[in-house]
Design a protein around this motif. Structure first.
Motif, short mmCIF file in Angstrom:
data_model
loop_
_atom_site.label_atom_id
_atom_site.label_comp_id
_atom_site.label_asym_id
_atom_site.label_seq_id
_atom_site.Cartn_x
_atom_site.Cartn_y
_atom_site.Cartn_z
N GLU A 97 0.82 -1.21 0.00
CA GLU A 97 0.00 0.00 0.00
C GLU A 97 0.86 1.27 0.00
N SER A 98 2.08 1.12 -0.56
CA SER A 98 2.97 2.26 -0.77
C SER A 98 3.10 2.54 -2.26
N ASP A 99 3.53 3.74 -2.58
CA ASP A 99 3.80 4.10 -3.97
C ASP A 99 5.25 3.86 -4.34
N VAL A 100 6.14 4.06 -3.36
CA VAL A 100 7.58 4.03 -3.61
C VAL A 100 8.27 3.23 -2.51
N VAL A 101 9.22 2.40 -2.90
CA VAL A 101 10.14 1.75 -1.95
C VAL A 101 11.55 2.20 -2.30
N ILE A 102 12.31 2.59 -1.26
CA ILE A 102 13.72 2.97 -1.42
C ILE A 102 14.56 2.03 -0.58
N GLU A 103 15.61 1.46 -1.17
CA GLU A 103 16.49 0.56 -0.40
C GLU A 103 17.92 0.71 -0.87
N ASN A 104 18.86 0.44 0.03
CA ASN A 104 20.28 0.49 -0.35
C ASN A 104 21.05 -0.72 0.17
N TYR A 105 20.41 -1.87 0.14
CA TYR A 105 21.09 -3.11 0.51
C TYR A 105 22.03 -3.56 -0.62
N LYS A 106 22.93 -4.46 -0.31
CA LYS A 106 23.82 -5.02 -1.33
C LYS A 106 22.99 -5.70 -2.41
N VAL A 107 23.55 -5.76 -3.60
CA VAL A 107 22.84 -6.35 -4.73
C VAL A 107 22.39 -7.77 -4.40
N GLY A 108 21.10 -8.03 -4.54
CA GLY A 108 20.54 -9.35 -4.32
C GLY A 108 20.22 -9.70 -2.89
N GLN A 109 20.59 -8.83 -1.92
CA GLN A 109 20.43 -9.20 -0.52
C GLN A 109 18.96 -9.30 -0.11
N LEU A 110 18.11 -8.46 -0.64
CA LEU A 110 16.70 -8.48 -0.24
C LEU A 110 15.92 -9.61 -0.89
N LYS A 111 16.48 -10.22 -1.92
CA LYS A 111 15.78 -11.31 -2.60
C LYS A 111 15.55 -12.49 -1.67
N LYS A 112 16.53 -12.75 -0.80
CA LYS A 112 16.39 -13.91 0.09
C LYS A 112 15.29 -13.70 1.13
N TYR A 113 14.86 -12.45 1.31
CA TYR A 113 13.77 -12.14 2.24
C TYR A 113 12.44 -11.97 1.50
#
Length: 406
Positions: free
Chosen positions: A95-111
């Protein structure tokens, strides 16, 4: 009502580039939820001293660094390594318009919190990733640090005094310019994506890299190289293409002279009683002055030492020669123009009592920027957001806290 008051932003970023981007959007009215680690928070909460002080003059837990980049946001604490924490982020992203993240490449995929996963829940989501080197290329997996990028991206090769001068050598900027510029570019990219989504109904992925940004903001310096094939050198406070355009000593300090044309040069040397320099063929126009820089600058240096800084500035301003002092921050905030523009703000804060902030430079006539909230304390809005945005009961929130998901 800010220009972006209809936009919801989920800020998963830490430190500087991402939070700077999110703060820009928040200043423009967006509802920004900042997600932080339970009990720890954003790294910059601990980057002090200095810390804000309470009315008794005692340090609070609010680091000046964190304060500078997190106003107008609500803070929630979520452990994204837990299934329950991941579920919270997915629901908020949906229910957001925008997500901003600065994790290492691919790190959020496992979550299950990467772009592909979240767009299954929110197809028109705008998802902005900020990394050191981008999502592709041989350096993609490297961590990105502003200082390193300033060197790698060429900035330090043209910043600092020349090697043959006292104190010569490469120099970084006094602020983290790569992070800040990347945050600004990310803000612009997100706004463009919002407009595109509003016109087409389509979201998109934004890949922001510090290295790309550093090279882009080299601007005319990069262009000088691309046009000539010659790598520019360091000029200290001088300009590679314009003379005189640098700092000069006076009898009691330093000033900046920024002569942009031949008429200004004549007025400058006339004010110093050396008008014959403007009639010298070696100095008659800018290309000639650049070619004979090593002869001209010492002559101008002797001339500028004959008056005080204030005398020079008062004289040169009357004849429209661009000039100015070199101020420290105490002088900056005392400056009459700065005071008139209300660059310094004072806002209430739950632990500091009142807190001094620097105002946003964006001044919009119809949708003015305002500080609606001071930088949040860690997890200040966790219960509020989970209750109001996700409809969780007090019992459900308590259970999440017992499981250390929040």
């Amino acid at each position: 009502m800010g220009a972006l008051s209809h936009i919801r932003v989920l800020d998963l970023s830490r430190v500087l580039a991402g939070p700077w981007c999110a703060q820009n959007l928040a200043d423009l009215g967006a509802d920004v939820i900042k997600v932080e680690r339970p009990n720890v928070g954003d790294d910059t909460r601990h980057w002090g001293p200095p810390f804000a002080q309470n009315p008794q003059g005692e340090d609070t837990a609010e680091a000046a660094y964190f304060i500078s980049i997190n106003r107008n946001k609500r803070s929630i604490t979520v452990d994204i390594s837990t299934p329950e924490g991941q579920d919270i982020i997915r629901k908020l992203a949906a229910e957001s318009d925008v997500v901003i993240e600065n994790y290492k490449v691919g790190q959020l995929k496992k979550y299950g919190l990467d772009y592909d996963s979240l767009t299954l829940l929110k197809p028109d989501l705008i998802y902005c990733s900020v990394t050191g080197f981008g999502q592709t290329g041989p350096y993609a997996q490297r961590p990105g640090y502003d200082f390193i990028i300033q060197g790698l991206g060429g900035f330090m090769s043209v910043t600092g005094e020349a090697d043959d001068l006292p104190g010569g050598g490469p120099q970084k900027a006094g602020v983290a310019i790569v992070d800040l510029f990347t945050g600004m570019y990310a803000s612009s990219a997100i706004l463009a994506a919002v407009i595109h989504r509003d016109r087409t109904g389509l979201g998109q992925y934004i890949d922001m890299a510090l290295l790309d940004t550093q090279i882009a903001v080299m601007a005319n310096i990069s262009s000088n190289y691309l046009c000539t094939g010659t790598a520019p050198r360091r000029w200290g406070n001088a300009h590679p293409n314009i003379v005189p355009y640098q700092t000069f000593p006076t009898s009691d300090g330093w000033m900046i002279i920024a002569v942009g044309n031949d008429s200004q040069f004549r007025q400058f040397v006339k004010a110093g009683g050396q008008e014959q320099l403007a009639d010298d063929a070696r100095f008659a126009d800018n290309p000639s002055r650049v070619a004979h820089r090593s002869i001209l600058v010492p002559l101008l240096t002797e001339m500028t030492k004959t008056k005080t800084k204030n005398d020079w500035i008062a004289t040169l301003e009357k004849v429209n020669v661009p000039c100015g002092p070199i101020n420290d921050l105490e002088e900056v905030f005392a400056n009459e123009q700065v005071v008139s523009r209300q660059v310094q703000l004072q806002v209430p804060h739950p632990t500091a009592g009142t807190m001094k902030l620097v105002a946003s430079p964006m001044k919009l006539s119809a949708t003015p920027v305002e500080v609606r909230m001071p930088p949040p304390t860690l997890g200040q809005h966790t219960d509020e957001v989970l209750r109001d945005r996700l409809g969780l009961s007090a019992e459900a929130i308590s259970t999440l806290r017992q499981k250390h998901a929040i």
